[in-house]
Design a protein around this motif. Structure first.
Motif, mmCIF file in Angstrom:
data_model
loop_
_atom_site.group_PDB
_atom_site.id
_atom_site.type_symbol
_atom_site.label_atom_id
_atom_site.label_comp_id
_atom_site.label_asym_id
_atom_site.label_seq_id
_atom_site.Cartn_x
_atom_site.Cartn_y
_atom_site.Cartn_z
ATOM 1 N N SER A 147 -2.785 -10.916 2.052
ATOM 2 C CA SER A 147 -3.228 -10.006 0.996
ATOM 3 C C SER A 147 -2.128 -9.002 0.708
ATOM 4 O O SER A 147 -1.241 -8.756 1.527
ATOM 5 C CB SER A 147 -4.519 -9.294 1.395
ATOM 6 O OG SER A 147 -4.318 -8.513 2.543
ATOM 7 N N ALA A 197 -8.357 2.463 2.650
ATOM 8 C CA ALA A 197 -9.267 1.634 1.846
ATOM 9 C C ALA A 197 -10.677 2.227 1.855
ATOM 10 O O ALA A 197 -11.341 2.285 0.818
ATOM 11 C CB ALA A 197 -9.274 0.199 2.363
ATOM 12 N N GLY A 208 -10.980 4.867 -0.557
ATOM 13 C CA GLY A 208 -10.776 4.462 -1.945
ATOM 14 C C GLY A 208 -9.365 4.671 -2.464
ATOM 15 O O GLY A 208 -9.128 4.617 -3.669
ATOM 16 N N THR A 247 -4.865 2.500 -5.383
ATOM 17 C CA THR A 247 -5.812 2.538 -6.493
ATOM 18 C C THR A 247 -5.398 3.683 -7.417
ATOM 19 O O THR A 247 -4.508 4.484 -7.076
ATOM 20 C CB THR A 247 -7.242 2.786 -5.979
ATOM 21 O OG1 THR A 247 -7.265 4.072 -5.335
ATOM 22 C CG2 THR A 247 -7.698 1.706 -5.023
ATOM 23 N N VAL A 260 -1.459 -5.044 -0.484
ATOM 24 C CA VAL A 260 -2.078 -3.718 -0.485
ATOM 25 C C VAL A 260 -1.484 -2.923 -1.635
ATOM 26 O O VAL A 260 -0.262 -2.878 -1.798
ATOM 27 C CB VAL A 260 -1.833 -2.982 0.852
ATOM 28 C CG1 VAL A 260 -2.492 -1.614 0.847
ATOM 29 C CG2 VAL A 260 -2.301 -3.814 2.021
ATOM 30 N N VAL A 310 -6.405 -0.695 -2.088
ATOM 31 C CA VAL A 310 -7.218 -1.891 -2.181
ATOM 32 C C VAL A 310 -6.379 -3.053 -1.665
ATOM 33 O O VAL A 310 -5.159 -3.070 -1.842
ATOM 34 C CB VAL A 310 -7.713 -2.126 -3.635
ATOM 35 C CG1 VAL A 310 -6.560 -2.371 -4.586
ATOM 36 C CG2 VAL A 310 -8.706 -3.251 -3.700
ATOM 37 N N ARG A 311 -7.051 -3.974 -1.013
ATOM 38 C CA ARG A 311 -6.387 -5.211 -0.581
ATOM 39 C C ARG A 311 -6.735 -6.290 -1.602
ATOM 40 O O ARG A 311 -7.899 -6.507 -1.906
ATOM 41 C CB ARG A 311 -6.885 -5.634 0.791
ATOM 42 C CG ARG A 311 -6.372 -4.792 1.911
ATOM 43 C CD ARG A 311 -6.825 -5.425 3.233
ATOM 44 N NE ARG A 311 -6.300 -4.719 4.364
ATOM 45 C CZ ARG A 311 -6.984 -3.840 5.086
ATOM 46 N NH1 ARG A 311 -8.232 -3.550 4.771
ATOM 47 N NH2 ARG A 311 -6.431 -3.239 6.116
ATOM 48 N N VAL A 312 -5.716 -6.966 -2.094
ATOM 49 C CA VAL A 312 -5.907 -8.040 -3.068
ATOM 50 C C VAL A 312 -5.424 -9.327 -2.427
ATOM 51 O O VAL A 312 -4.267 -9.417 -1.998
ATOM 52 C CB VAL A 312 -5.115 -7.758 -4.368
ATOM 53 C CG1 VAL A 312 -5.282 -8.894 -5.357
ATOM 54 C CG2 VAL A 312 -5.526 -6.425 -4.960
#
Length: 155
Positions: free
Chosen positions: A103, A86, A89, A108, A105, A92-94
């Motif tokens: 969350s 993360a 980049g 990206t 993962v 991303v954790r949503v």
């Protein structure tokens, strides 16, 4: 120092034990090469590559517990790797709707592009390391080892 001589016994179980030891030795040698090449050519680690490979198969991402399950490691092992990916980049954790504690993962776009580069190199390295096997031999061995995995799952 010379190794001790092997007993003259020749039984199926001894042969299978020798096969396992050779498989293990070969696996460790290939893994060592992969670790070194990932480090020197991409500045990454095999565990980070494995996490990205798992996430690449799931476009919608995975919950941390599912990611741990896919990789067959503990949540604690995955958390640190995901944190570093993360920071770079690559993932991303949503946060999941309805559950603020959970969350998902996901890779990206940059992470997917980087994984594509690494995966291409990884495939080429494996191809070169195992080029003594014909395609037919590789497929036959893969089928035989799949049978071992299937036995394990039944047990």
């Amino acid at each position: 120092m010379k190794p001790a001589p092997r007993p003259a016994e020749s039984s199926p179980s001894k042969a299978r034990l020798r096969l396992w030891l050779r498989l293990l030795k070969s696996t460790r040698q290939v893994e060592a090469v992969l670790r070194e090449r990932l480090r020197t050519e991409f500045g990454t680690t095999l565990p980070r590559f494995d996490v990205m490979a798992a996430l690449a198969r799931y476009e919608d991402g995975l919950k941390m517990s599912a990611l741990s399950g896919v990789l067959r490691v503990s949540n604690g092992n995955v958390t640190g790797i995901v944190d570093r990916l993360a920071e770079d980049g690559h993932v991303v954790r949503v946060q999941m709707q309805g559950d603020r504690r959970a969350s998902v993962v996901r890779l990206t776009a940059d992470g997917r592009a980087e994984f594509t580069r690494q995966a291409a190199a990884h495939a080429a390295w494996i191809d070169a390391l195992l080029d003594d096997f014909t395609e037919a031999e590789a497929e036959a061995l893969a089928t035989r080892f799949d049978a071992v995995t299937t036995q394990e799952e039944k047990a």
